[in-house]
Design an enzyme around this catalytic site. Structure first.
Site, PDB file in Angstrom:
ATOM      1  N   TYR A  60       0.834  -1.202   0.000  1.00 55.18           N
ATOM      2  CA  TYR A  60       0.000   0.000   0.000  1.00 55.18           C
ATOM      3  C   TYR A  60       0.873   1.259   0.000  1.00 55.18           C
ATOM      4  O   TYR A  60       1.704   1.465   0.887  1.00 55.18           O
ATOM      5  CB  TYR A  60      -0.933   0.025   1.205  1.00 55.18           C
ATOM      6  CG  TYR A  60      -2.084  -0.959   1.122  1.00 55.18           C
ATOM      7  CD1 TYR A  60      -2.420  -1.588  -0.082  1.00 55.18           C
ATOM      8  CD2 TYR A  60      -2.847  -1.258   2.243  1.00 55.18           C
ATOM      9  CE1 TYR A  60      -3.472  -2.479  -0.154  1.00 55.18           C
ATOM     10  CE2 TYR A  60      -3.907  -2.152   2.177  1.00 55.18           C
ATOM     11  CZ  TYR A  60      -4.213  -2.759   0.976  1.00 55.18           C
ATOM     12  OH  TYR A  60      -5.261  -3.643   0.906  1.00 55.18           O
ATOM     13  N   SER A 227     -13.422  -2.968  -0.839  1.00 55.96           N
ATOM     14  CA  SER A 227     -14.210  -2.102  -1.711  1.00 55.96           C
ATOM     15  C   SER A 227     -15.708  -2.238  -1.413  1.00 55.96           C
ATOM     16  O   SER A 227     -16.521  -2.398  -2.324  1.00 55.96           O
ATOM     17  CB  SER A 227     -13.946  -2.420  -3.189  1.00 55.96           C
ATOM     18  OG  SER A 227     -14.443  -1.390  -4.021  1.00 55.96           O
ATOM     19  N   PRO A 228     -16.104  -2.147  -0.145  1.00 56.10           N
ATOM     20  CA  PRO A 228     -17.517  -2.324   0.204  1.00 56.10           C
ATOM     21  C   PRO A 228     -18.415  -1.194  -0.287  1.00 56.10           C
ATOM     22  O   PRO A 228     -19.632  -1.364  -0.374  1.00 56.10           O
ATOM     23  CB  PRO A 228     -17.479  -2.369   1.734  1.00 56.10           C
ATOM     24  CG  PRO A 228     -16.312  -1.521   2.097  1.00 56.10           C
ATOM     25  CD  PRO A 228     -15.281  -1.826   1.042  1.00 56.10           C
ATOM     26  N   LEU A 229     -17.800  -0.052  -0.623  1.00 57.19           N
ATOM     27  CA  LEU A 229     -18.575   1.083  -1.142  1.00 57.19           C
ATOM     28  C   LEU A 229     -18.370   1.255  -2.649  1.00 57.19           C
ATOM     29  O   LEU A 229     -18.724   2.297  -3.210  1.00 57.19           O
ATOM     30  CB  LEU A 229     -18.189   2.366  -0.403  1.00 57.19           C
ATOM     31  CG  LEU A 229     -18.472   2.349   1.107  1.00 57.19           C
ATOM     32  CD1 LEU A 229     -17.999   3.642   1.759  1.00 57.19           C
ATOM     33  CD2 LEU A 229     -19.946   2.119   1.379  1.00 57.19           C
ATOM     34  N   ALA A 230     -17.809   0.226  -3.286  1.00 58.30           N
ATOM     35  CA  ALA A 230     -17.649   0.209  -4.752  1.00 58.30           C
ATOM     36  C   ALA A 230     -17.002   1.489  -5.263  1.00 58.30           C
ATOM     37  O   ALA A 230     -17.541   2.194  -6.112  1.00 58.30           O
ATOM     38  CB  ALA A 230     -18.998  -0.025  -5.428  1.00 58.30           C
ATOM     39  N   GLY A 232     -16.704   4.301  -3.959  1.00 66.16           N
ATOM     40  CA  GLY A 232     -17.440   5.523  -3.639  1.00 66.16           C
ATOM     41  C   GLY A 232     -18.811   5.626  -4.262  1.00 66.16           C
ATOM     42  O   GLY A 232     -19.610   6.489  -3.877  1.00 66.16           O
TER      43      GLY A 232
END
Length: 323
Positions: A60, A227-230, A232
């Site tokens: 990262y 990436s749970p919010l795709a 943004g």
């Protein structure tokens, strides 16, 4: 924020994890004072909002994310025993002379874990996770690295990322301890792991269902949703008209806004609550550096979506009706 025991460990982790991926910035420049201030504000807010799980990876921001977190932690050593620190290894970026690759060799795992601990200034990792499947991985070699890291007191628990049930079984067959996490992409807009099971044996859909979610639930493995919010789109990021999935995304955004208004919360909280409603232990990893978004996301822990609302969002994300 609610906590749960992670597998058969002594770790109690919050239902949401804070992902440290953007800390430090992705550019080639060194860590700046501005980056430090931004990271400090984000991490302070995460602690204030109740997060106790912090997710890292050796790649990262080219290692800057771990280093800037380590600088922050060195000034707050009293927090170490109350938090869970996880890092990932295995991805080797390409260079002019070498291709990008995944590397689960004994030497690479040992070297990566030791460097992450040094960067994070934390003495040990609560969890070390293999970042993506290595096609050339030898389960016995991985097991030897895990065994040595644990015996040396450097890592307490282990997990995987983006691994299928078959790959987990192969690796687990050589390990002394049970794997505790599998980090995979999962969101309302990326729900194939759910929809493949729903569609199984319906016409020509679903025959590739590998039962990953069911497998992890059966074996007490936490699913960490990246990436749970795709990117943004499941918060408040506008979608361009030329985006190939613009109709589906806009439909999902409209449904989320309605449910968020009813619950007096942010769209991100609804999107994360959708994941928390899935059976088993699904732990979304959020990665914003904006304190207000970190705080707003924490509201998901107190939202219990109804079955109707959950399916309304599931259908919108599929862009179709159930079979």
């Amino acid at each position: 924020m609610d906590t749960r025991q992670l597998g058969n460990t002594d770790l109690h982790v919050t239902c949401l994890a804070y992902g440290c991926m953007p800390l430090g910035g992705w550019g080639p420049e060194d860590i700046s004072d501005e980056s430090r201030e931004k990271a400090d504000a984000a991490l302070d807010q995460a602690i204030s909002s109740g997060y106790n799980f912090f997710d890292h990876a050796d790649i990262y921001c080219g290692g800057k994310s771990e280093k800037i977190f380590g600088e922050w932690l060195s000034k707050r050593k009293d927090l170490r025993e109350s938090m869970v620190i996880q890092s990932k290894c295995g991805i080797r970026p390409g260079t002019e002379h070498n291709p990008q690759q995944y590397n689960f060799s004994y030497e690479h795992i040992m070297r990566s874990a030791e460097q992450s601990i040094k960067n994070l200034q934390c003495d040990y990792l609560d969890i070390l996770t293999l970042h993506r499947p290595d096609a050339l991985a030898e389960a016995s070699e991985v097991a030897r690295a895990f065994r040595d890291l644990k015996q040396q007191g450097l890592v307490n628990h282990f997990g995987v990322s983006n691994h299928s049930p078959g790959k987990i079984d192969l690796l687990q067959s050589q390990l002394d301890d049970a794997l505790v996490v599998n980090q995979i992409q999962l969101s309302i807009l990326h729900s194939q792991l759910i929809s493949s099971g729903v569609d199984w044996n319906i016409n020509d859909r679903g025959f590739n269902h590998d039962a990953c979610l069911e497998y992890c639930q059966l074996h007490n493995i936490c699913i960490q949703a990246w990436s749970p919010l795709a990117h943004g789109f499941l918060d408040d990021r506008p979608v361009a008209d030329e985006h190939p999935d613009q109709e589906i995304i806009k439909s999902v955004q409209e449904e989320i806004q309605i449910i968020a208004h009813q619950n007096n919360c942010s769209p991100s909280a609804i999107s994360l609550a959708w994941l928390l409603r899935i059976p088993g232990f699904v732990q979304p990893i959020i990665g914003s550096t904006k304190p207000e978004r970190i705080k707003a996301a924490a509201d998901a822990a107190s939202i219990q979506l109804s079955r109707d609302d959950w399916y309304r969002l599931f259908l919108a994300g599929r862009g179709q009706r159930l079979p």
